[in-house]
Design a protein around this motif. Structure first.
Motif, PDB file in Angstrom:
ATOM      1  N   GLY A 176       0.805  -1.210   0.000  1.00  0.00           N
ATOM      2  CA  GLY A 176       0.000   0.000   0.000  1.00  0.00           C
ATOM      3  C   GLY A 176       0.838   1.260   0.000  1.00  0.00           C
ATOM      4  N   LEU A 177       1.917   1.250   0.780  1.00  0.00           N
ATOM      5  CA  LEU A 177       2.804   2.414   0.839  1.00  0.00           C
ATOM      6  C   LEU A 177       3.524   2.639  -0.484  1.00  0.00           C
ATOM      7  N   VAL A 178       3.995   1.560  -1.095  1.00  0.00           N
ATOM      8  CA  VAL A 178       4.675   1.684  -2.388  1.00  0.00           C
ATOM      9  C   VAL A 178       3.719   2.272  -3.424  1.00  0.00           C
ATOM     10  N   ALA A 179       2.478   1.783  -3.423  1.00  0.00           N
ATOM     11  CA  ALA A 179       1.491   2.301  -4.368  1.00  0.00           C
ATOM     12  C   ALA A 179       1.208   3.778  -4.126  1.00  0.00           C
ATOM     13  N   ALA A 180       1.380   4.219  -2.882  1.00  0.00           N
ATOM     14  CA  ALA A 180       1.145   5.623  -2.535  1.00  0.00           C
ATOM     15  C   ALA A 180       2.384   6.492  -2.735  1.00  0.00           C
ATOM     16  N   GLY A 181       3.443   5.894  -3.292  1.00  0.00           N
ATOM     17  CA  GLY A 181       4.618   6.676  -3.636  1.00  0.00           C
ATOM     18  C   GLY A 181       5.706   6.735  -2.589  1.00  0.00           C
ATOM     19  N   ARG A 182       5.610   5.901  -1.562  1.00  0.00           N
ATOM     20  CA  ARG A 182       6.622   5.914  -0.511  1.00  0.00           C
ATOM     21  C   ARG A 182       7.827   5.041  -0.897  1.00  0.00           C
TER      22      ARG A 182
ATOM     23  N   VAL B 237      15.032   5.550   2.289  1.00  0.00           N
ATOM     24  CA  VAL B 237      13.755   5.035   2.790  1.00  0.00           C
ATOM     25  C   VAL B 237      13.093   6.093   3.659  1.00  0.00           C
ATOM     26  N   ASP B 238      11.809   6.311   3.441  1.00  0.00           N
ATOM     27  CA  ASP B 238      11.086   7.286   4.264  1.00  0.00           C
ATOM     28  C   ASP B 238      10.098   6.635   5.223  1.00  0.00           C
ATOM     29  N   THR B 239       9.718   5.371   4.945  1.00  0.00           N
ATOM     30  CA  THR B 239       8.756   4.672   5.796  1.00  0.00           C
ATOM     31  C   THR B 239       9.194   3.219   5.967  1.00  0.00           C
TER      32      THR B 239
ATOM     33  N   ASP C 135      -6.883   5.869  -1.306  1.00  0.00           N
ATOM     34  CA  ASP C 135      -7.279   5.211  -2.552  1.00  0.00           C
ATOM     35  C   ASP C 135      -6.097   4.495  -3.199  1.00  0.00           C
ATOM     36  N   ALA C 136      -4.914   5.118  -3.163  1.00  0.00           N
ATOM     37  CA  ALA C 136      -3.723   4.471  -3.712  1.00  0.00           C
ATOM     38  C   ALA C 136      -3.365   3.236  -2.894  1.00  0.00           C
TER      39      ALA C 136
END
Length: 553
Positions: A139-145, A186-188, A360-361
């Motif tokens: 989910g985080l990757v899809a959100a650009g993290r 890495v940010d998250t 949503d992402a």
């Protein structure tokens, strides 16, 4: 880099230069570049953390650490004396009354407190930690993290895999890993946090942006004295007086333990929105909550995130509606079977939202996640379903069998055992759960470790035989795990299910201190290949190679 004197001040240790000439104080100013618990892992510039042990003091290995380039030793008074005996050279010793308690802070200081530079999501609970972590990562990757993952199966930095040996690494390795992640942008970070890690201080000095709680059921009672003690260890991620309390919390309240954890997480917080709750009970009957530890069957509670309208398809893919604190109902998909994976998915979305990821992402990102060794299908062209799962505790085993039962009109065979040198009280419960829920139970060896495998199997069999004959499946004992898997495959007919439970993603079997190569997925695949070659008429009966214990018709 950190000077020894600065490190000592940060952790409240006294610096003593053993074997030093009068006035020789240069060692206090030496630069520290790393820290390690293992003498053999020391590199030049490291601090050797020599902790007292049950049988031997870590400082007994100080000589090796110093030969490898350690610039200082962190230990207690007893360890200080052992260091002085290990060498005649001047050595800086950081003396602390409880070096284990200081290890997290020491590690974070040496590596520059890297967790403060990232948003760290810690996930704890009995079941679902790994699956939820994978869902959060996706989910985080899809959100650009830019994401780091630390877990049971593996550690990943931007998708690059690093094998794991512990659910949560020791503090020196963990903070070093955080430092590498920080260097790589890495940010998250999403990480599984075990009860052992919380109780033993492995995550001390980690700055948790968000803590997530899945559920609690019987496990690890070889380490914890009872379920309340087990809960207390998990609660360190949320409790008001805990040094590792997460700034925000997301708690699944589908069981009584979750509702209790939500109360712990809320205590002392001025901001009510710092704790979010998730429930998947909104449209479910309360029923028997034994698998979740909620013996009272208290049913749904009001929550910030709720799941409704769950619709599974014949392949196990599930769609559901997730309504968040913003009141918006969003349709979501998770490609993993079992209602508990809808719970994991809802928790994952809520965790991502708490670190500011686009909802949503995130929902798009979780749709196609597969998790190694978690309801993992093995396909070799056979006409029945073959699955490997990590379920190694009663509630998890009951849940996965229930999931498979709902997905088939055929019979179910379960290959199951229990680990050695671990919680002995759950062994008969594992057998009871399997015998009551499956049509064939093949009791076999898991990881016997240093115990007698036959004695472990006997305990599992005792539980299986405690189920009245009319209510239990056929019971078969096959000590050799590969032969046990063969027996289950040989028993299967078109439309049936074969579940190999307990080891999941693991690639070894530990026997008498030696880890032998063994991957349930590969062994099950080989058994299926034999089945496909021989055909149903060429297979042996289930009693071959083992002891037959009868069962219901």
């Amino acid at each position: 880099m950190t000077q020894i004197s600065v490190l000592a001040d940060a952790i409240g240790a006294r610096v003593e230069i053993v074997n030093a000439a009068a006035g020789d104080d240069a060692a206090r100013a030496a630069a520290v570049t790393g820290i390690d618990l293992r003498a053999q892992g020391i590199r030049p510039g490291d601090v050797f953390a020599a902790l007292p042990g049950a049988r031997i003091h870590g400082a007994s290995f100080a000589g090796t650490a110093l030969e490898r380039g350690a610039v200082a030793v962190l230990t207690d008074e007893a360890g200080r004396d052992l260091v002085a005996e290990a060498t005649s050279d001047p050595v800086a010793v950081l003396v602390h009354p409880e070096p284990r308690a200081a290890l997290g802070a020491a590690s974070a200081t040496v590596y520059g407190h890297p967790s403060r530079s990232m948003q760290v999501i810690g996930i704890t609970g009995t079941s679902g930690k790994t699956t939820t972590s994978y869902l959060v990562e996706a989910g985080l990757v899809a959100a650009g993290r830019v994401v780091g993952l630390v877990g049971t199966v593996e550690t990943r930095i931007e998708g690059i895999r690093v094998p794991s040996t512990l659910t949560t690494p020791e503090a020196p390795q963990l903070h070093a890993l955080f430092a590498v992640m920080r260097e790589r942008g890495v940010d998250t970070v999403v990480m599984e946090v075990s009860s052992h890690a919380l109780a033993l201080g492995r995550v001390d000095a980690t700055e948790f942006a968000v803590g997530g709680f899945t559920n609690l059921s019987q496990d690890h009672l070889d380490f914890h004295k009872d379920l309340d003690d087990y809960f207390g260890a998990k609660a360190r991620l949320f409790a008001e007086d805990s040094p590792v309390r997460a700034h925000r919390a997301v708690v699944c309240t589908d069981d009584a333990w979750g509702r209790r954890m939500a109360e712990v997480a809320s205590a002392g917080r001025d901001d009510a929105t710092a704790v979010r709750t998730v429930t998947t009970r909104a449209d479910r009957a309360t029923g028997d909550d034994r698998a979740t530890g909620d013996a009272g069957g208290a049913g749904a509670v009001a929550a910030d995130w709720t799941v409704t309208d769950e619709v599974p398809d014949e392949t196990g893919v599930q769609q559901f509606t997730l309504t968040g604190p913003d009141g918006i109902a969003r349709r979501a998909t998770v490609g993993l079977p079992g209602r508990y994976n809808v719970t994991n998915a809802a928790l994952a979305v809520a965790l991502c939202a708490e670190v500011g990821a686009d909802i949503d992402a995130t929902i798009r990102g979780i749709a196609d996640v597969a998790v190694p060794g978690r309801v993992e299908r093995v396909e070799r062209g056979q006409d029945f379903l073959a699955v490997v799962d990590y379920a190694h505790k009663p509630a998890a085993l009951e849940a996965v069998i229930g999931t498979l039962r709902a997905a088939t009109e055929g019979r179910i065979a379960v290959v199951v055992g229990a680990g050695g040198d671990r919680d002995r009280t759950k062994r008969p419960i594992m057998g009871e759960v399997a015998a009551r829920a499956a049509d064939l139970v093949v009791v076999t060896d898991d990881n016997p470790r240093t115990e007698n495998p036959a004695a472990i199997r006997a305990a599992v069999l005792d539980g299986a035989h405690s189920v009245p004959p009319a209510e239990r499946g056929e019971i078969l004992e096959v000590g050799d795990r590969a032969a046990a898997i063969d027996a289950a495959v040989a028993w299967a007919r078109p439309g049936d299910v074969v579940l190999v439970a307990g080891k999941g993603h693991e690639t070894g079997q530990e026997i008498e201190g030696v880890k032998h190569p063994f991957d349930d997925r590969e062994v099950l695949g080989a058994a299926l290949d034999k089945y496909r070659t021989a055909g149903p008429d060429g297979r042996h009966p289930p009693a071959a190679g083992g002891s037959h214990h009868g069962g219901k018709a």
